[in-house]
Design an enzyme around this catalytic site. Structure first.
Site, short mmCIF file in Angstrom:
data_model
loop_
_atom_site.label_atom_id
_atom_site.label_comp_id
_atom_site.label_asym_id
_atom_site.label_seq_id
_atom_site.Cartn_x
_atom_site.Cartn_y
_atom_site.Cartn_z
N GLY A 146 -3.06 -6.67 2.09
CA GLY A 146 -1.66 -7.09 1.94
C GLY A 146 -1.18 -7.91 3.12
N ASP B 112 -9.04 0.35 5.83
CA ASP B 112 -10.25 0.17 5.01
C ASP B 112 -11.04 -1.07 5.45
OD1 ASP B 112 -9.91 2.41 3.52
OD2 ASP B 112 -8.96 1.39 1.81
N LYS C 165 -3.97 -4.71 11.29
CA LYS C 165 -2.87 -5.25 10.48
C LYS C 165 -2.41 -4.24 9.45
CE LYS C 165 -3.41 -5.95 6.62
NZ LYS C 165 -3.73 -6.07 5.21
N THR C 166 -1.17 -4.13 9.18
CA THR C 166 -0.56 -3.56 7.98
C THR C 166 0.90 -3.23 8.27
OG1 THR C 166 -0.47 -1.86 6.28
CG2 THR C 166 -1.44 -1.15 8.35
N ASP D 211 2.43 -1.12 6.77
CA ASP D 211 2.60 0.32 6.54
C ASP D 211 2.60 1.13 7.84
OD1 ASP D 211 2.52 -0.45 3.94
OD2 ASP D 211 0.77 0.73 3.36
N ARG E 219 -8.17 -8.65 -1.68
CA ARG E 219 -8.52 -7.23 -1.53
C ARG E 219 -9.98 -6.92 -1.91
NH1 ARG E 219 -4.42 -4.01 -0.03
NH2 ARG E 219 -2.27 -4.62 -0.52
#
Ligand code: FBP
Length: 550
Positions: free
Chosen positions: A80, A175, A201-202, A204, A144
């Site tokens: 993402g 992941d 990165k993320t 979230d 992804r």
């Protein structure tokens, strides 16, 4: 190409670097002690024979230990979008050029799939200049596709050979960095001369640990959502007629919802990790929300804001069981299910084939949610939580509960409601100064790790609550973050996901305030991200980072 006035002004922003890189002086690598990993040491050591136990690294000003031989590097954006990805690439590019102007950077297109298919684009200075300090991953695209089989690794190596690539940088979440670690070990074990470096990165915020203080993108995304929540708060405090139920991204962990609650002082914020810890049922959660609404109504306040993390569904015990039974059912009987013609026969099929108890839970949910739960799975066979409108589920159930309370005389108000989902709105925003600087520094540090011949490391920039000049540039062996988890019936080495810690400072602070914020109208209106102006406005840190830093 026409660009906005802000993008034009912003393109001239020079991101800040830690002191070790800021002045262009030579730097040296300092190696620490050998490392282990967070859990399952023996198993992880066996699985990563070539890279396990490597020391932690940091860079200091001093006599150079970097190589000036020509290096070609490939970069991949994975998963993402998160604000600042372009600046990681800019930092990597500038760092590589500072090592040797002949060094080249290639971007593999549209995520790890481009690495396997050899779809690439050379990143030149001119091309890159259009993307500095901008949001998005559109410079080379993301995807992804998982890079996880030996065939993928061999194919990638073959493609790198054609381009003379000696190092690959994978910008991704837990992941993707797990797979970066597998790739690094595989190449080292097989004497393939390609280094692999990961970048955290993320939005979230769930890829963090003692060495990685925060993943990039979290800061900007939370600021965008908090701005929007603040605007909604002002609106509802003006008209005083709606409750706004707002779902926020975060596939699993509730960091984003928690940060937005801390920034805005929302009346309600659910935290998935707490729901799981207390084994709260859906009914208990609905009761909690209805009671806050009733209490505010007693004071004449028929309005408010409730924040709901999108990952919460999997933390509610009975819904979590429902989702895993559904994942299994739809995985094993996929063809049969897909052959069914319409939504209602699909829902009926699910009801018939779940266990009796779980089927009852499924049946109790609003029809909209029943259908959404049977929607397409992600490439790993999991439900896509971003497609489940939990905010509408909550509105429907709270509405029902309030009607019962009204009958019983325990609710006197009027429940007007609005539903929102904030996720994609924030993932490609122009990075805040913090993310612009942090990402550029992560990319620059990755170039230094490559220049010193390292592999299997994550680029790590630390001391983030301090001004950038005091940040430290480091390398953390990815194996250090690993443990073994059960995934789809098999033991797999994975980077431990960082959920909200219930004994952590951000959550504890929230708990100490939430009852006040629930009943009073103590809203904070953060306003839009500021890129220019006084440092206390432009260079703020997220509340989570500040509280964790303390
Ligand atoms: P990453 O973990 O890959 O950074 O993505 C996070 C996220 O933005 C989640 O918050 C959200 O649930 C998911 O991606 C949405 O995925 P998609 O972009 O495939 O719709």
């Amino acid at each position: 190409m026409t660009i906005s006035a802000l993008q034009k002004a912003r393109s001239t922003y020079q991101p800040k670097l830690p002191a070790v890189f800021a002045e262009g002086k030579p730097y040296k690598l300092i190696e620490g002690e050998a490392t282990t990993c967070v859990a399952d040491q023996e198993k992880i050591a066996k699985l990563f024979k070539a890279t396990y136990g490597a020391p932690q690294l940091r860079f200091e000003t001093g006599e150079s230990t970097t190589s000036d031989k020509t290096i070609n590097v490939g970069v991949i954006l994975s998963g993402g979008q998160a604000p600042g990805g372009h600046n990681v690439i800019a930092g990597l590019f500038d760092g590589l050029k500072s090592l040797n102007p002949e060094n080249k950077l290639f971007g593999f297109l549209n995520g790890p799939g481009g690495y396997i298919a050899n779809d690439y684009q050379e990143i030149t200075a001119e091309f890159l200049d259009n993307y500095r300090n901008t949001g998005g991953f559109d410079i080379i695209g993301s995807g992804r596709t998982k890079l996880e089989t030996e065939e993928h690794f061999d194919q990638g190596a073959e493609n790198c050979k054609k381009l003379g690539i000696n190092a690959v940088v994978i910008i991704g979440g837990d992941d993707s960095n797990t797979n970066a670690c597998l790739l690094a070990d595989y190449y080292k074990k097989n004497n393939v001369d390609i280094q692999v470096i990961g970048c955290p990165k993320t939005i979230d915020g769930d890829l963090k640990n003692e060495q990685i203080e925060i993943s990039f993108g979290f800061d900007t995304a939370c600021r965008v959502y908090s701005e929007l929540i603040g605007n909604i708060m002002r609106d509802c405090n003006s008209s005083k007629k709606y409750w706004h139920f707002t779902r926020l991204m975060g596939r699993s962990a509730s960091h984003i919802a928690l940060e937005c609650a801390l920034q805005t002082q929302a009346n309600i914020c659910l935290i998935g990790e707490e729901v799981r810890e207390k084994a709260q049922s859906l009914n208990e959660i609905v009761e909690y929300m209805a009671n806050v609404i009733a209490k505010r109504a007693e004071n004449g306040n028929n309005f408010g804001v409730a924040l709901i993390p999108e990952g919460i569904v999997e933390f509610i015990p009975e819904v979590g069981v429902l989702i895993s039974e559904l994942n299994e059912l739809l995985h094993h009987r996929e063809d049969e299910f897909n052959a069914l013609e319409d939504k209602s026969t699909k829902v009926a099929f699910v009801k018939e084939n779940l266990s009796a108890e779980t089927s009852a839970v499924y049946t109790s949910l609003p029809e909209l949610i029943q259908t959404q739960l049977t929607n397409d799975r992600d490439p790993h066979g999991n439900v896509q939580v971003s497609l489940i409108e939990t905010e509408k589920l909550m509105i429907e159930m709270v509405d029902k509960k309030l009607k019962e309370m009204k009958k019983a005389g325990t609710y006197v108000g009027k429940f007007g409601h609005q539903a929102h989902f904030f996720g994609y709105e924030g993932r490609c925003a122009a990075p805040s100064n913090f993310d612009a600087d942090y990402c550029y520094s992560i990319g620059y540090t990755a170039s230094a790790l490559i220049g010193t011949g390292k592999t299997g490391y994550m680029s790590s920039v630390q001391n983030l609550t301090k001004p950038a000049i005091e940040w430290t540039a480091a390398g953390v062996p990815i194996t250090m973050m690993m443990n073994v988890e059960r995934r789809h019936g098999a033991d797999k080495p994975v980077i431990q996901k960082a959920l909200v810690l219930l004994d952590g400072a951000p959550f504890k602070h929230f708990v100490s305030k939430r009852d006040e914020w629930a009943i009073n109208t103590d809203f904070i209106y953060p306003g839009p991200i500021q890129y220019f102006g006084p440092t206390e406005v432009c260079d703020q840190r997220s509340v989570t980072l500040e509280l964790e830093g303390k």
